[in-house]
Design a protein around this motif. Sequence first.
Motif, PDB file in Angstrom:
ATOM      1  N   ILE A  66      35.053 -43.846  38.353  1.00 57.35           N
ATOM      2  CA  ILE A  66      34.933 -43.485  36.940  1.00 57.35           C
ATOM      3  C   ILE A  66      36.290 -43.051  36.394  1.00 57.35           C
ATOM      4  N   VAL A  67      37.063 -42.356  37.203  1.00 65.01           N
ATOM      5  CA  VAL A  67      38.392 -41.909  36.772  1.00 65.01           C
ATOM      6  C   VAL A  67      39.290 -43.104  36.486  1.00 65.01           C
ATOM      7  N   ASP A  68      39.270 -44.117  37.352  1.00 61.99           N
ATOM      8  CA  ASP A  68      40.079 -45.315  37.130  1.00 61.99           C
ATOM      9  C   ASP A  68      39.639 -46.056  35.875  1.00 61.99           C
ATOM     10  N   ALA A  70      41.978 -46.589  32.517  1.00 59.52           N
ATOM     11  CA  ALA A  70      42.227 -47.932  31.981  1.00 59.52           C
ATOM     12  C   ALA A  70      41.821 -48.011  30.514  1.00 59.52           C
ATOM     13  N   ALA A  71      40.723 -47.354  30.152  1.00 58.04           N
ATOM     14  CA  ALA A  71      40.281 -47.358  28.757  1.00 58.04           C
ATOM     15  C   ALA A  71      41.264 -46.606  27.869  1.00 58.04           C
ATOM     16  N   ILE A  72      41.799 -45.489  28.356  1.00 64.12           N
ATOM     17  CA  ILE A  72      42.768 -44.720  27.583  1.00 64.12           C
ATOM     18  C   ILE A  72      44.061 -45.505  27.417  1.00 64.12           C
TER      19      ILE A  72
END
Length: 72
Positions: free
Chosen positions: A12-14, A18-20
């Motif tokens: 979830i962190v990755d 990537a979305a940010i």
Amino acid sequence: MTRGPARKVVSIVDARAAAIAAAPRPAMPVYVPGRVNRCVECHHEAFWVGRITAECGSCGRPLPVDQLRRHP
């Protein structure tokens, strides 16, 4: 026995990072030497210009100097 296609595990962190990184960012105001520059706060045109930053002569807001467009 055959195996299916390998799946990549994404945390979830990755996915959030990537979305940010893909999100559009607002334009950052910079002082461009040789152009008419206006302060983003008070809209005046007078600046004290240094090597790294330019400071508005009216309100004191610092802006970074655009190093890429500096002419020798």
